[in-house]
Write a protein that holds these residues in place. Structure first.
Motif, PDB file in Angstrom:
ATOM      1  N   LEU A   1       0.818  -1.215   0.000  1.00  5.18           N
ATOM      2  CA  LEU A   1       0.000   0.000   0.000  1.00  5.18           C
ATOM      3  C   LEU A   1       0.852   1.267   0.000  1.00  5.18           C
ATOM      4  O   LEU A   1       0.486   2.265  -0.625  1.00  5.18           O
ATOM      5  N   VAL A   2       1.992   1.241   0.682  1.00  7.90           N
ATOM      6  CA  VAL A   2       2.881   2.406   0.673  1.00  7.90           C
ATOM      7  C   VAL A   2       3.388   2.650  -0.747  1.00  7.90           C
ATOM      8  O   VAL A   2       3.424   3.781  -1.225  1.00  7.90           O
ATOM      9  N   ARG A   3       3.788   1.583  -1.417  1.00  8.73           N
ATOM     10  CA  ARG A   3       4.230   1.734  -2.817  1.00  8.73           C
ATOM     11  C   ARG A   3       3.104   2.262  -3.698  1.00  8.73           C
ATOM     12  O   ARG A   3       3.317   3.084  -4.578  1.00  8.73           O
ATOM     13  N   GLN A   4       1.894   1.797  -3.445  1.00 10.95           N
ATOM     14  CA  GLN A   4       0.753   2.185  -4.272  1.00 10.95           C
ATOM     15  C   GLN A   4       0.388   3.664  -4.084  1.00 10.95           C
ATOM     16  O   GLN A   4       0.074   4.354  -5.053  1.00 10.95           O
ATOM     17  N   TYR A   5       0.421   4.168  -2.837  1.00 14.30           N
ATOM     18  CA  TYR A   5      -0.066   5.514  -2.553  1.00 14.30           C
ATOM     19  C   TYR A   5       1.020   6.577  -2.449  1.00 14.30           C
ATOM     20  O   TYR A   5       0.710   7.762  -2.385  1.00 14.30           O
ATOM     21  N   HIS A   6       2.263   6.228  -2.393  1.00 11.23           N
ATOM     22  CA  HIS A   6       3.330   7.217  -2.199  1.00 11.23           C
ATOM     23  C   HIS A   6       3.443   8.125  -3.422  1.00 11.23           C
ATOM     24  O   HIS A   6       3.401   7.661  -4.562  1.00 11.23           O
ATOM     25  N   PRO A   7       3.603   9.449  -3.205  1.00 12.10           N
ATOM     26  CA  PRO A   7       3.685  10.393  -4.325  1.00 12.10           C
ATOM     27  C   PRO A   7       4.852  10.110  -5.275  1.00 12.10           C
ATOM     28  O   PRO A   7       4.748  10.367  -6.479  1.00 12.10           O
TER      29      PRO A   7
END
Length: 192
Positions: free
Chosen positions: A156-162
Motif C-alpha cells: 500500500l505504501v508503494r501504491q499511494y506514495h507520491p
C-alpha cells in the motif's frame, strides 16, 4: 379562561394586576418571591401587559448569585456534570444495568452491546474495535499474521506514495491512514 401560547397572555383572568395602584387585569404570569424548587414551581405574580414588560426589564435571574455560580448556571452542561450510573461504561459489571430489566424485541440495546464485544481470532486473541478498523484500512483479514501485515503495508505504501505516482499528492490522505493503521497494529499484542 383561554391561553395565548405565543404571548403568554391568559385571557379571562379574574386576577387584578399586582403592580401597586394598577386597576387593570393581571393576564401575564411572572416569577414571585418564592422561587421554583423541590416543592414545586413557586408562586407567581400577575401583571397587565405594560407592567409585565416593566417587570421583565428589571428582572435578574442571577440576583444574589456569585460570579462562579452564574458561570456554572450558564454552562451548556449545567446539570450534566456526572454520568448516570446505569449508562456508565462500567454499568453491569457489579450488577446488571437498569436497561437490562426491559424487553428488547428489536435488539436496539443488545445489538449495540453485541457489536462492541471484541472479535476473536482463531488463536483466541481478542481484537478491539480500533484494531478491527485498522485491519479494514489495510484490507487484511481478522486472522492475518505479522508477515501479512508487513507485506500489505509495503504494497500500500508503494501504491499511494507520491514518488510512485509521478508526484501526484492526491493519495496522501489514504497513505496517512495506512501508516497510522500499520503503526497501531505493529504495536498491538495481536501481532506480538
Amino acid at each position: 379562561m383561554s391561553h395565548d401560547r405565543f404571548h403568554g397572555r391568559i385571557y379571562g383572568s379574574e386576577r387584578s394586576c399586582d403592580w401597586p395602584g394598577c386597576p387593570l387585569c393581571g393576564e401575564f404570569r411572572a416569577p414571585g418571591e418564592q422561587p421554583s424548587g423541590f416543592d414545586g414551581p413557586g408562586n407567581y405574580r400577575w401583571f397587565c401587559l405594560d407592567h409585565v414588560r416593566e417587570f421583565n426589564t428589571r428582572y435578574d435571574a442571577f440576583a444574589g448569585m456569585s460570579a462562579e455560580e452564574i458561570w456554572k448556571a450558564q454552562s451548556p452542561i449545567a446539570g450534566w456534570e456526572r454520568e448516570t450510573r446505569a449508562f456508565r461504561p462500567t454499568a453491569g459489571i457489579d450488577s446488571a444495568p437498569r436497561w437490562a430489566d426491559f424487553a428488547d424485541p428489536l435488539e436496539a440495546i443488545t445489538g449495540r452491546a453485541r457489536a462492541r464485544k471484541p472479535a476473536q481470532r482463531k488463536d483466541g486473541r481478542a481484537v478491539t474495535g480500533e484494531e478491527r478498523e485498522a485491519l479494514g484500512t489495510l484490507g487484511l483479514a481478522l486472522d492475518a499474521d505479522r508477515r501479512d501485515l508487513r507485506s500489505r503495508y509495503s504494497e500500500l505504501v508503494r501504491q499511494y506514495h507520491p514518488d510512485r505516482n509521478g508526484g501526484d499528492r492526491s493519495f496522501e490522505a489514504r497513505l496517512q491512514r495506512v501508516v497510522e493503521a500499520y503503526q497501531l497494529l505493529r504495536r498491538s499484542s495481536v501481532f506480538a
